[in-house]
Design a protein around this motif. Structure first.
Motif, PDB file in Angstrom:
ATOM      1  N   VAL A  73      -6.717 -19.116  -3.174  1.00  0.00           N
ATOM      2  CA  VAL A  73      -5.665 -18.388  -3.328  1.00  0.00           C
ATOM      3  C   VAL A  73      -5.233 -18.842  -5.163  1.00  0.00           C
ATOM      4  O   VAL A  73      -5.487 -19.206  -5.472  1.00  0.00           O
ATOM      5  N   LEU A  74      -4.674 -17.606  -5.019  1.00  0.00           N
ATOM      6  CA  LEU A  74      -4.410 -17.186  -6.161  1.00  0.00           C
ATOM      7  C   LEU A  74      -2.589 -17.629  -6.650  1.00  0.00           C
ATOM      8  O   LEU A  74      -2.410 -17.608  -7.500  1.00  0.00           O
ATOM      9  N   ASP A  75      -2.533 -16.561  -5.337  1.00  0.00           N
ATOM     10  CA  ASP A  75      -0.385 -16.664  -5.782  1.00  0.00           C
ATOM     11  C   ASP A  75      -0.304 -16.160  -4.222  1.00  0.00           C
ATOM     12  O   ASP A  75      -0.882 -15.170  -3.383  1.00  0.00           O
ATOM     13  N   ILE A  76       1.204 -15.821  -4.185  1.00  0.00           N
ATOM     14  CA  ILE A  76       1.575 -16.217  -2.796  1.00  0.00           C
ATOM     15  C   ILE A  76       2.898 -15.021  -2.993  1.00  0.00           C
ATOM     16  O   ILE A  76       3.481 -16.065  -4.351  1.00  0.00           O
ATOM     17  N   LYS A  77       3.498 -13.921  -2.553  1.00  0.00           N
ATOM     18  CA  LYS A  77       4.647 -13.326  -2.789  1.00  0.00           C
ATOM     19  C   LYS A  77       5.376 -13.049  -1.234  1.00  0.00           C
ATOM     20  O   LYS A  77       4.498 -12.328  -0.969  1.00  0.00           O
ATOM     21  N   PRO A  78       6.695 -12.845  -1.554  1.00  0.00           N
ATOM     22  CA  PRO A  78       7.086 -12.078  -0.616  1.00  0.00           C
ATOM     23  C   PRO A  78       7.123 -11.351  -0.114  1.00  0.00           C
ATOM     24  O   PRO A  78       6.674 -10.121  -1.457  1.00  0.00           O
ATOM     25  N   TYR A  79       6.552 -10.495   1.688  1.00  0.00           N
ATOM     26  CA  TYR A  79       6.623  -8.826   1.708  1.00  0.00           C
ATOM     27  C   TYR A  79       8.297  -8.657   1.822  1.00  0.00           C
ATOM     28  O   TYR A  79       8.577  -9.399   2.209  1.00  0.00           O
ATOM     29  N   LEU A  80       7.667  -7.517   1.284  1.00  0.00           N
ATOM     30  CA  LEU A  80       9.600  -6.666   0.613  1.00  0.00           C
ATOM     31  C   LEU A  80       9.820  -5.857   1.891  1.00  0.00           C
ATOM     32  O   LEU A  80       8.441  -5.005   1.041  1.00  0.00           O
ATOM     33  N   PRO A  81      10.457  -5.626   2.554  1.00  0.00           N
ATOM     34  CA  PRO A  81      10.035  -4.180   3.951  1.00  0.00           C
ATOM     35  C   PRO A  81      10.636  -3.390   3.351  1.00  0.00           C
ATOM     36  O   PRO A  81       9.647  -1.927   3.146  1.00  0.00           O
ATOM     37  N   TYR A  82      11.551  -2.931   2.377  1.00  0.00           N
ATOM     38  CA  TYR A  82      12.669  -1.946   1.760  1.00  0.00           C
ATOM     39  C   TYR A  82      11.305  -1.238   0.751  1.00  0.00           C
ATOM     40  O   TYR A  82      11.371  -0.153   0.468  1.00  0.00           O
ATOM     41  N   ALA A  83      10.699  -2.829   0.050  1.00  0.00           N
ATOM     42  CA  ALA A  83       9.594  -1.453  -0.471  1.00  0.00           C
ATOM     43  C   ALA A  83       8.327  -1.641  -0.528  1.00  0.00           C
ATOM     44  O   ALA A  83       7.667  -0.904  -1.072  1.00  0.00           O
ATOM     45  N   ASP A  84       7.404  -3.036  -0.089  1.00  0.00           N
ATOM     46  CA  ASP A  84       6.280  -2.828   0.616  1.00  0.00           C
ATOM     47  C   ASP A  84       5.289  -1.689   1.935  1.00  0.00           C
ATOM     48  O   ASP A  84       4.919  -1.538   1.982  1.00  0.00           O
ATOM     49  N   SER A  85       6.743  -1.357   2.540  1.00  0.00           N
ATOM     50  CA  SER A  85       6.454  -0.716   3.976  1.00  0.00           C
ATOM     51  C   SER A  85       7.137   0.914   3.602  1.00  0.00           C
ATOM     52  O   SER A  85       8.186   1.303   3.345  1.00  0.00           O
ATOM     53  N   LEU A  86       6.172   1.770   3.935  1.00  0.00           N
ATOM     54  CA  LEU A  86       5.871   2.986   3.133  1.00  0.00           C
ATOM     55  C   LEU A  86       5.156   4.034   4.143  1.00  0.00           C
ATOM     56  O   LEU A  86       4.751   4.764   4.575  1.00  0.00           O
ATOM     57  N   PRO A  87       6.361   4.112   5.424  1.00  0.00           N
ATOM     58  CA  PRO A  87       6.351   5.176   6.678  1.00  0.00           C
ATOM     59  C   PRO A  87       5.272   6.396   6.062  1.00  0.00           C
ATOM     60  O   PRO A  87       4.667   6.824   7.600  1.00  0.00           O
ATOM     61  N   GLU A  88       5.505   7.392   5.200  1.00  0.00           N
ATOM     62  CA  GLU A  88       5.302   8.629   5.029  1.00  0.00           C
ATOM     63  C   GLU A  88       4.036   8.135   3.943  1.00  0.00           C
ATOM     64  O   GLU A  88       3.276   9.595   3.922  1.00  0.00           O
ATOM     65  N   ALA A  89       3.491   7.507   3.435  1.00  0.00           N
ATOM     66  CA  ALA A  89       2.532   7.196   2.846  1.00  0.00           C
ATOM     67  C   ALA A  89       1.318   7.222   3.894  1.00  0.00           C
ATOM     68  O   ALA A  89       1.106   6.779   5.529  1.00  0.00           O
ATOM     69  N   HIS A  90       0.283   7.577   2.835  1.00  0.00           N
ATOM     70  CA  HIS A  90      -0.766   8.505   4.186  1.00  0.00           C
ATOM     71  C   HIS A  90      -2.649   8.440   3.576  1.00  0.00           C
ATOM     72  O   HIS A  90      -2.094   8.158   1.877  1.00  0.00           O
ATOM     73  N   PHE A  91      -3.427   7.896   4.291  1.00  0.00           N
ATOM     74  CA  PHE A  91      -4.780   8.023   3.402  1.00  0.00           C
ATOM     75  C   PHE A  91      -5.846   8.751   4.655  1.00  0.00           C
ATOM     76  O   PHE A  91      -6.281   7.796   5.922  1.00  0.00           O
ATOM     77  N   SER A  92      -6.868   9.756   4.151  1.00  0.00           N
ATOM     78  CA  SER A  92      -6.767  10.691   5.658  1.00  0.00           C
ATOM     79  C   SER A  92      -8.030   9.612   5.931  1.00  0.00           C
ATOM     80  O   SER A  92      -8.151   9.746   6.775  1.00  0.00           O
ATOM     81  N   LEU A  93      -8.843   9.076   5.692  1.00  0.00           N
ATOM     82  CA  LEU A  93     -10.068   8.199   5.035  1.00  0.00           C
ATOM     83  C   LEU A  93      -9.673   6.514   5.827  1.00  0.00           C
ATOM     84  O   LEU A  93     -10.989   5.836   5.742  1.00  0.00           O
ATOM     85  N   GLY A  94      -8.042   6.195   5.932  1.00  0.00           N
ATOM     86  CA  GLY A  94      -7.906   5.261   6.179  1.00  0.00           C
ATOM     87  C   GLY A  94      -7.100   5.232   7.585  1.00  0.00           C
ATOM     88  O   GLY A  94      -6.147   4.615   7.108  1.00  0.00           O
ATOM     89  N   SER A  95      -7.615   5.446   8.677  1.00  0.00           N
ATOM     90  CA  SER A  95      -6.954   5.898   9.712  1.00  0.00           C
ATOM     91  C   SER A  95      -6.962   4.521  10.653  1.00  0.00           C
ATOM     92  O   SER A  95      -8.237   3.878  10.104  1.00  0.00           O
TER      93      SER A  95
END
Length: 234
Positions: free
Chosen positions: A130-152
């Motif tokens: 393991v190289l590093d650990i960071k907190p997950y920030l819901p307001y910045a790291d969660s993007l409901p509008e993001a999409h990737f057609s090949l990554g369903s």
């Protein structure tokens, strides 16, 4: 050139690449522990971390780092037949063998000189640096509008998981001895369908390592059949 030190290593039930969920968050009953090395095992390094529910884990693909990188890869999720650019994939064969995974933080404990982070939903091979650990920030790291057609989002197999009498008894005894909900863990893993996308032979028996065990199963159109579970022998 850059040089990085590992801050710790992973202790997980996944002892080989085959069978590890292809993305984090697909199995909830399996636990992984991150052991932090000195001087990163000082309790101040994780001060405030328990206030977040999830963490980012930056790690090294140590099992494949010596195999080099490829400009294009064949993602298993696309059946292994379609090539994508390495930067359009989560392939382990990268110019720099660095991985990124999100996991649910269960707790932080100390055992002797070791500071240990217990996480759930991780997709990490046992022994991973393991190289590093960071907190997950819901307001910045969660993007409901993001999409990737090949990554369903992968859909779990909607099949019953049937254990042979031997396998079911083994699970009961293992849980009593080790405290691990083995039958639940196996059910979650096999519904993730670790088979290569191009292998759908109902007669084929698959095998994988989990904890200190060898697991064998088959998949038909109507059922996932756990055939046997055996301790790993030296």
């Amino acid at each position: 050139m850059f040089q990085f030190d590992a801050i710790g290593y992973v202790h997980s039930p996944f002892k080989e690449k085959f069978g590890i969920p292809r993305q984090p968050g697909l199995t909830q009953s399996l636990r992984t522990r991150i052991h932090l090395h000195a001087p990163y095992n000082h309790p101040d390094t994780t001060k405030g971390l328990t206030d977040c529910s999830h963490i980012w884990i930056i790690f090294v693909f140590s099992a494949t780092q010596n195999q080099g990188w490829h400009a294009t890869v064949r993602p298993p999720r696309l059946g292994g037949n379609k090539r994508l650019g390495v930067f359009a994939s989560r392939s382990t064969f990268r110019p720099n063998p660095i991985g990124l995974s999100v996991a649910r933080l269960v707790g932080i404990t100390r055992e002797g000189d070791e500071l240990i982070l217990e996480v759930a939903d991780a997709d990490l091979l046992d022994g991973t640096p393991v190289l590093d650990i960071k907190p997950y920030l819901p307001y910045a790291d969660s993007l409901p509008e993001a999409h990737f057609s090949l990554g369903s989002k992968p859909e779990p197999l909607a099949l019953p998981v049937i254990f042979s009498p031997q396998a079911e008894l083994f699970c009961q005894q293992y849980q009593q001895a080790q405290g691990e909900p083995l039958q639940e863990q196996i059910t979650e893993l096999l519904r993730c369908d670790p088979r290569p996308a191009y292998q759908t032979d109902s007669e084929r028996i698959y095998g994988m390592r989990l904890h200190d065990l060898n697991l064998h199963w088959s998949v038909s159109d109507s059922v996932i059949h756990v055939i046997d579970i055996l301790p790993v022998t030296a």
